[in-house]
Write an enzyme that holds these catalytic residues in place. Structure first.
Site, PDB file in Angstrom:
ATOM      1  N   HIS A 173      10.313  -4.140   4.069  1.00  0.00           N
ATOM      2  CA  HIS A 173      10.864  -2.797   3.899  1.00  0.00           C
ATOM      3  C   HIS A 173      11.169  -2.170   5.247  1.00  0.00           C
ATOM      4  O   HIS A 173      10.598  -2.546   6.263  1.00  0.00           O
ATOM      5  CB  HIS A 173       9.957  -1.886   3.067  1.00  0.00           C
ATOM      6  CG  HIS A 173       8.614  -1.525   3.657  1.00  0.00           C
ATOM      7  ND1 HIS A 173       7.651  -2.440   3.968  1.00  0.00           N
ATOM      8  CD2 HIS A 173       8.054  -0.317   3.944  1.00  0.00           C
ATOM      9  CE1 HIS A 173       6.561  -1.830   4.420  1.00  0.00           C
ATOM     10  NE2 HIS A 173       6.786  -0.531   4.425  1.00  0.00           N
ATOM     11  N   GLU A 188       4.214  -5.120   8.705  1.00  0.00           N
ATOM     12  CA  GLU A 188       2.858  -5.027   8.143  1.00  0.00           C
ATOM     13  C   GLU A 188       2.393  -6.364   7.562  1.00  0.00           C
ATOM     14  O   GLU A 188       1.214  -6.525   7.250  1.00  0.00           O
ATOM     15  CB  GLU A 188       2.808  -3.934   7.075  1.00  0.00           C
ATOM     16  CG  GLU A 188       2.984  -2.540   7.666  1.00  0.00           C
ATOM     17  CD  GLU A 188       3.222  -1.468   6.607  1.00  0.00           C
ATOM     18  OE1 GLU A 188       3.151  -0.280   6.948  1.00  0.00           O
ATOM     19  OE2 GLU A 188       3.489  -1.820   5.435  1.00  0.00           O
ATOM     20  N   HIS A 205       0.811  -1.228   0.000  1.00  0.00           N
ATOM     21  CA  HIS A 205       0.000   0.000   0.000  1.00  0.00           C
ATOM     22  C   HIS A 205       0.847   1.282   0.000  1.00  0.00           C
ATOM     23  O   HIS A 205       0.392   2.329   0.441  1.00  0.00           O
ATOM     24  CB  HIS A 205      -0.949  -0.003   1.209  1.00  0.00           C
ATOM     25  CG  HIS A 205      -0.250   0.000   2.544  1.00  0.00           C
ATOM     26  ND1 HIS A 205      -0.694  -0.722   3.625  1.00  0.00           N
ATOM     27  CD2 HIS A 205       0.851   0.661   2.986  1.00  0.00           C
ATOM     28  CE1 HIS A 205       0.100  -0.507   4.655  1.00  0.00           C
ATOM     29  NE2 HIS A 205       1.041   0.335   4.289  1.00  0.00           N
ATOM     30  N   HIS A 239      -1.261   5.030   9.677  1.00  0.00           N
ATOM     31  CA  HIS A 239       0.095   5.608   9.732  1.00  0.00           C
ATOM     32  C   HIS A 239       0.079   6.993  10.345  1.00  0.00           C
ATOM     33  O   HIS A 239       0.814   7.881   9.928  1.00  0.00           O
ATOM     34  CB  HIS A 239       0.684   5.719   8.329  1.00  0.00           C
ATOM     35  CG  HIS A 239       0.826   4.423   7.596  1.00  0.00           C
ATOM     36  ND1 HIS A 239      -0.242   3.659   7.211  1.00  0.00           N
ATOM     37  CD2 HIS A 239       1.926   3.757   7.163  1.00  0.00           C
ATOM     38  CE1 HIS A 239       0.185   2.576   6.570  1.00  0.00           C
ATOM     39  NE2 HIS A 239       1.496   2.622   6.531  1.00  0.00           N
TER      40      HIS A 239
END
Lengths: 288, 117
Positions: free
Chosen positions: A193, A240, A12, A59
């Protein structure tokens, strides 16, 4: 009774939203990535969901560190995006289904998940971008949605095993629902990541590919990882992966892979998408 | 928890836990405020004056002044909130990746590409 047609798990990253806004889907950097979503849209055209339950991590749009719920469920008839601070245009509001949300909340709390309920909930890029990939264009996604946010901002994070159990409870609540909804579960985030620290730019292709493989038929193989392990193996934001695990947990039938793609890099991220069919245990095909 | 050992330390990684959340609260609150366009404009007009609204610690004031992400993390900054500060400063994720790893943006991008192989 409601039916779970399957799940889509996808990255995303905000850069995807920027590329869509700028119309860069055909540029060399983006072309292969966006082509991977044609298979997702073909699958959606076949299974025809009318509800999307979107499991994502906020976030810092709706939640700040003053109050940080581990699991939060939206209970509204509409969800809006808002300015997130880095210049993406605000996305079009999408429909909710407050009545369905409350029935799912009843089911989750009955299974001992102490969730936070949100009658107002801003949804950030982690909710909006996957919907934009599944249903491109200016119109809002043609589904009613239920957002479920899992905390990945502030440790301690819920464990992989706990997120999987949340998915299991969610799946049971959906299958017990008296509506005739056709539900797709969308889990967003990852894959490996890390944005912060001297390890910024960390990507772990073998781990990602192993996870994408195990998630299909043996997701239990991923549940022993602690959240600290996931930071080490997938990067600080690669945790995530928890959204993918929760989404997979909601599939209670026989699960098979309908489509997948893995692409490095999108921004600083290994981008993955996986589409899973969920066939009822009694063998009745859900897809004609 | 299974047969995989829990990592004590992960190179180049600060786990944003309760200790960091307490330490970084004011700094992250300032970054969170940058969701608002008027606040971003006020920040860019005078960073020091804007930060004075948030009761930052001297370490946080210095870290914001430096625009240095490693210093901001050391001052309790959280990656998700710092991303809003970076965006306000016109820095993308490759810019701050390069800054934190001490390489050029081109080298940082090349490393990302190399991860595909």
């Amino acid at each position: 009774m409601a039916t779970i047609v399957g799940a889509i798990t996808t990255s995303h990253v905000p850069a995807i939203g920027r590329a869509i806004v700028d119309g860069r889907q055909e540029e060399p950097y983006w072309k292969a990535f966006f082509e991977g979503y044609a298979g997702v849209r073909d699958w959606l055209a076949r299974v025809k969901p009318d509800v999307a339950i979107v499991i994502y991590n906020d976030h810092g749009l709706n939640f700040f560190l003053d109050k940080m719920p581990t699991f939060a469920v939206g209970a509204a008839d509409q969800y809006s995006n808002a300015d997130e601070g880095w210049g993406l245009p605000v996305a079009t509001p999408v429909k909710g289904d407050a009545a369905l949300s409350w029935r799912l909340i009843e089911g989750l709390v009955a299974e001992d998940f102490d969730i936070t309920t949100c009658q107002e909930m801003l949804v950030d890029h982690a909710f909006c971008i996957p919907l934009g990939l599944c249903w491109p264009g200016p119109e809002p996604a043609p589904v009613r949605t239920v957002p479920i946010s899992i905390n990945t901002v502030q440790h301690p994070l819920p464990s992989a095993a706990r997120c999987f159990k949340l998915g299991r409870a969610l799946g049971r609540a959906i299958e017990a629902d008296p509506s005739d909804a056709r539900v797709v579960i969308i889990g967003t985030g990852g894959l490996s990541h890390q944005l912060d620290g001297e390890r910024a730019g960390f990507i772990n292709k073998p781990f990602d590919l192993m996870c994408m493989d195990r998630l299909v038929a043996e997701p239990e193989a991923l549940l022993h990882y602690s959240t600290r392990d996931l930071v080490r193996l997938a990067g600080s934001q690669g945790v995530e992966l928890l959204m993918w695990i929760a989404a997979r947990g909601a599939l209670l039938g026989e699960v098979t892979r309908a489509h997948s793609q893995y692409h490095i890099p999108i921004s600083n991220t290994a981008a993955g998408v996986l589409v899973l069919d969920n066939d009822r245990a009694d063998g009745r095909r859900l897809v004609a | 928890m299974g047969d995989t050992p829990i990592s004590e330390e992960i190179f180049g990684t600060t786990i944003f836990d309760g200790e960091q959340a307490r330490k970084g609260y004011a700094l992250n609150k300032m970054c969170f405020s940058l969701n608002d366009a008027a606040n971003r404009a006020a920040f860019l007009a005078d960073e020091a004056v804007y930060c004075a609204r948030f009761n930052l610690t001297p370490q946080q004031v210095s870290a914001v002044r430096s625009h240095n992400v490693l210093q901001l993390i050391a001052a309790g900054g959280n990656a998700y909130y710092l991303a809003k500060l970076a965006g306000t400063l016109g820095l993308n994720m490759q810019d701050i990746g390069a800054q934190q790893t001490g390489v050029s943006v081109e080298t940082f991008k090349a490393r990302l590409l190399a991860a595909a192989h």
